[in-house]
Scaffold this motif. Structure first.
Motif, PDB file in Angstrom:
ATOM      1  N   THR A   1       0.840  -1.205   0.000  1.00 24.74           N
ATOM      2  CA  THR A   1       0.000   0.000   0.000  1.00 24.74           C
ATOM      3  C   THR A   1       0.871   1.250   0.000  1.00 24.74           C
ATOM      4  O   THR A   1       0.577   2.226  -0.705  1.00 24.74           O
ATOM      5  CB  THR A   1      -0.924   0.019   1.241  1.00 24.74           C
ATOM      6  OG1 THR A   1      -1.671  -1.193   1.300  1.00 24.74           O
ATOM      7  CG2 THR A   1      -1.880   1.197   1.173  1.00 24.74           C
ATOM      8  N   ALA A   2       1.947   1.213   0.762  1.00 23.35           N
ATOM      9  CA  ALA A   2       2.860   2.364   0.824  1.00 23.35           C
ATOM     10  C   ALA A   2       3.421   2.670  -0.566  1.00 23.35           C
ATOM     11  O   ALA A   2       3.443   3.832  -0.994  1.00 23.35           O
ATOM     12  CB  ALA A   2       3.994   2.066   1.802  1.00 23.35           C
ATOM     13  N   ARG A   3       3.863   1.644  -1.277  1.00 27.37           N
ATOM     14  CA  ARG A   3       4.411   1.858  -2.625  1.00 27.37           C
ATOM     15  C   ARG A   3       3.346   2.393  -3.576  1.00 27.37           C
ATOM     16  O   ARG A   3       3.647   3.209  -4.460  1.00 27.37           O
ATOM     17  CB  ARG A   3       4.987   0.544  -3.159  1.00 27.37           C
ATOM     18  CG  ARG A   3       6.185   0.024  -2.371  1.00 27.37           C
ATOM     19  CD  ARG A   3       6.839  -1.161  -3.066  1.00 27.37           C
ATOM     20  NE  ARG A   3       7.859  -1.778  -2.225  1.00 27.37           N
ATOM     21  CZ  ARG A   3       7.657  -2.877  -1.491  1.00 27.37           C
ATOM     22  NH1 ARG A   3       6.468  -3.478  -1.512  1.00 27.37           N
ATOM     23  NH2 ARG A   3       8.631  -3.383  -0.763  1.00 27.37           N
ATOM     24  N   SER A   4       2.100   1.927  -3.399  1.00 30.10           N
ATOM     25  CA  SER A   4       1.010   2.373  -4.273  1.00 30.10           C
ATOM     26  C   SER A   4       0.765   3.867  -4.173  1.00 30.10           C
ATOM     27  O   SER A   4       0.272   4.490  -5.121  1.00 30.10           O
ATOM     28  CB  SER A   4      -0.294   1.634  -3.917  1.00 30.10           C
ATOM     29  OG  SER A   4      -0.153   0.253  -4.131  1.00 30.10           O
ATOM     30  N   TYR A   5       1.100   4.449  -3.031  1.00 28.70           N
ATOM     31  CA  TYR A   5       0.859   5.877  -2.823  1.00 28.70           C
ATOM     32  C   TYR A   5       2.152   6.682  -2.764  1.00 28.70           C
ATOM     33  O   TYR A   5       2.213   7.749  -2.150  1.00 28.70           O
ATOM     34  CB  TYR A   5       0.005   6.076  -1.572  1.00 28.70           C
ATOM     35  CG  TYR A   5      -1.383   5.533  -1.785  1.00 28.70           C
ATOM     36  CD1 TYR A   5      -2.351   6.267  -2.463  1.00 28.70           C
ATOM     37  CD2 TYR A   5      -1.706   4.237  -1.386  1.00 28.70           C
ATOM     38  CE1 TYR A   5      -3.611   5.741  -2.709  1.00 28.70           C
ATOM     39  CE2 TYR A   5      -2.969   3.700  -1.630  1.00 28.70           C
ATOM     40  CZ  TYR A   5      -3.914   4.463  -2.289  1.00 28.70           C
ATOM     41  OH  TYR A   5      -5.159   3.939  -2.548  1.00 28.70           O
TER      42      TYR A   5
ATOM     43  N   ILE B   1       1.424  12.531   3.553  1.00 29.53           N
ATOM     44  CA  ILE B   1       0.965  12.837   2.189  1.00 29.53           C
ATOM     45  C   ILE B   1       0.372  11.580   1.546  1.00 29.53           C
ATOM     46  O   ILE B   1      -0.694  11.626   0.914  1.00 29.53           O
ATOM     47  CB  ILE B   1       2.136  13.377   1.333  1.00 29.53           C
ATOM     48  CG1 ILE B   1       2.528  14.779   1.823  1.00 29.53           C
ATOM     49  CG2 ILE B   1       1.758  13.414  -0.146  1.00 29.53           C
ATOM     50  CD1 ILE B   1       3.804  15.326   1.189  1.00 29.53           C
ATOM     51  N   ALA B   2       1.039  10.453   1.730  1.00 26.26           N
ATOM     52  CA  ALA B   2       0.542   9.185   1.183  1.00 26.26           C
ATOM     53  C   ALA B   2      -0.796   8.822   1.819  1.00 26.26           C
ATOM     54  O   ALA B   2      -1.732   8.369   1.142  1.00 26.26           O
ATOM     55  CB  ALA B   2       1.565   8.076   1.429  1.00 26.26           C
ATOM     56  N   ALA B   3      -0.906   9.035   3.120  1.00 25.53           N
ATOM     57  CA  ALA B   3      -2.151   8.736   3.831  1.00 25.53           C
ATOM     58  C   ALA B   3      -3.291   9.611   3.310  1.00 25.53           C
ATOM     59  O   ALA B   3      -4.421   9.140   3.147  1.00 25.53           O
ATOM     60  CB  ALA B   3      -1.964   8.936   5.328  1.00 25.53           C
ATOM     61  N   CYS B   4      -2.998  10.871   3.045  1.00 22.88           N
ATOM     62  CA  CYS B   4      -4.020  11.784   2.516  1.00 22.88           C
ATOM     63  C   CYS B   4      -4.530  11.315   1.158  1.00 22.88           C
ATOM     64  O   CYS B   4      -5.739  11.354   0.887  1.00 22.88           O
ATOM     65  CB  CYS B   4      -3.456  13.197   2.398  1.00 22.88           C
ATOM     66  SG  CYS B   4      -3.278  14.053   3.977  1.00 22.88           S
ATOM     67  N   LYS B   5      -3.631  10.875   0.317  1.00 22.42           N
ATOM     68  CA  LYS B   5      -4.032  10.368  -1.000  1.00 22.42           C
ATOM     69  C   LYS B   5      -4.930   9.143  -0.858  1.00 22.42           C
ATOM     70  O   LYS B   5      -5.932   9.001  -1.570  1.00 22.42           O
ATOM     71  CB  LYS B   5      -2.782  10.009  -1.819  1.00 22.42           C
ATOM     72  CG  LYS B   5      -1.926  11.202  -2.213  1.00 22.42           C
ATOM     73  CD  LYS B   5      -0.679  10.747  -2.960  1.00 22.42           C
ATOM     74  CE  LYS B   5       0.212  11.933  -3.349  1.00 22.42           C
ATOM     75  NZ  LYS B   5       1.454  11.471  -4.022  1.00 22.42           N
TER      76      LYS B   5
END
Length: 262
Positions: A148-152, A171-175
């Protein structure tokens, strides 16, 4: 008195009674009945937040989305979650100290992506604002799994793990959260999906034909997840009310003895 006269008198009496009954009936049906308020059930379309009995006057919310009014089950779960995070239960000021350092970084990023500020409490619930790795492999304050981390957009592997970078992981979490909101059109359900995954939540919605988180039957962790977020919000915003005395609070000035100590 003759039988004819008695009969006429009887008929007149009966006629009078019938007329009185008719008039009485007309009066009854022309009057709007008034019932005690307790017999009238009214549920507004825009539900207000429920308020536990011992917290009358206090409004609890998550991303301005409402809990069902006067739902005993909801009130019980909320009060239970708040009780679990009181100082007498957890005996810790660590969350307040870490929130004081990290919220000023998280808040502007949430705002920039149009995410409600209440999502800043997700790291408190997910990881306690720690950067450890869960048994399943989730890591960082936002507890991202590697895939999931890589996806964002986060780099994970080859000696690098941006899940540990607060700004980049936020930022990744926001996306991710914004994508979940686009799918479920509800910030509450987006939070639940962040915990349980969108596929599992969508299945639960379809199976139960229900898209109100507070009325759904979910697994134990996800079913209590949003209640934990609301409880954490309440504890962080009103620490003294729940027994936290030696604390930092980004909403308040440090206590005098803490300033002197530092």
């Amino acid at each position: 008195m003759s039988k004819i006269e008695m009969t006429k008198k009887h008929l007149i009496t009966c006629s009078v009674i019938v007329v009185l009954v008719i008039i009485s009936s007309l009066n009854i049906f022309s009057t709007t009945p008034v019932f005690p308020a307790k017999h009238i059930a009214y549920t507004p379309s825009n539900l207000l937040f429920s308020k536990p009995a011992d917290d009358a006057g206090e409004a609890f919310s998550f991303a301005n989305e409402a809990l069902p009014v006067n739902d005993k089950k909801v009130d019980f779960k909320l009060k239970k979650s708040i009780a679990k995070h009181r100082y007498k239960t957890v005996q810790s000021n660590v969350l307040h100290a870490k929130a004081d350092k990290m919220f000023p970084i998280i808040e502007p990023i949430l705002k920039a992506y149009g995410i409600p500020e209440d999502f800043k409490f997700v790291p408190l619930v997910e990881s306690g604002l720690c950067e450890g790795t869960s048994p399943k492999g989730a890591r960082g304050v936002w507890q991202f799994m590697p895939g999931t981390a890589r996806s964002y957009g986060l780099k994970v592997g080859h000696g690098k793990d941006e899940r540990l970078n607060l700004r980049k992981s936020t930022i990744a979490a926001c996306k991710y959260i914004k994508e979940l909101y686009g799918e479920f059109n509800s910030w509450t359900l987006a939070a639940a999906a962040y915990n349980n995954g969108s596929i599992k939540l969508e299945r639960a919605i379809n199976k139960q034909n229900e898209d109100n988180y507070f009325r759904m039957t979910l697994n134990r962790e996800t079913g209590s997840y949003v209640y934990k977020l609301i409880a954490m919000k309440e504890i962080i915003n009103n620490p003294a009310k729940y027994g936290y005395k030696n604390f930092y609070s980004y909403l308040q000035k440090p206590l005098p003895f803490l300033v002197a100590y530092n």
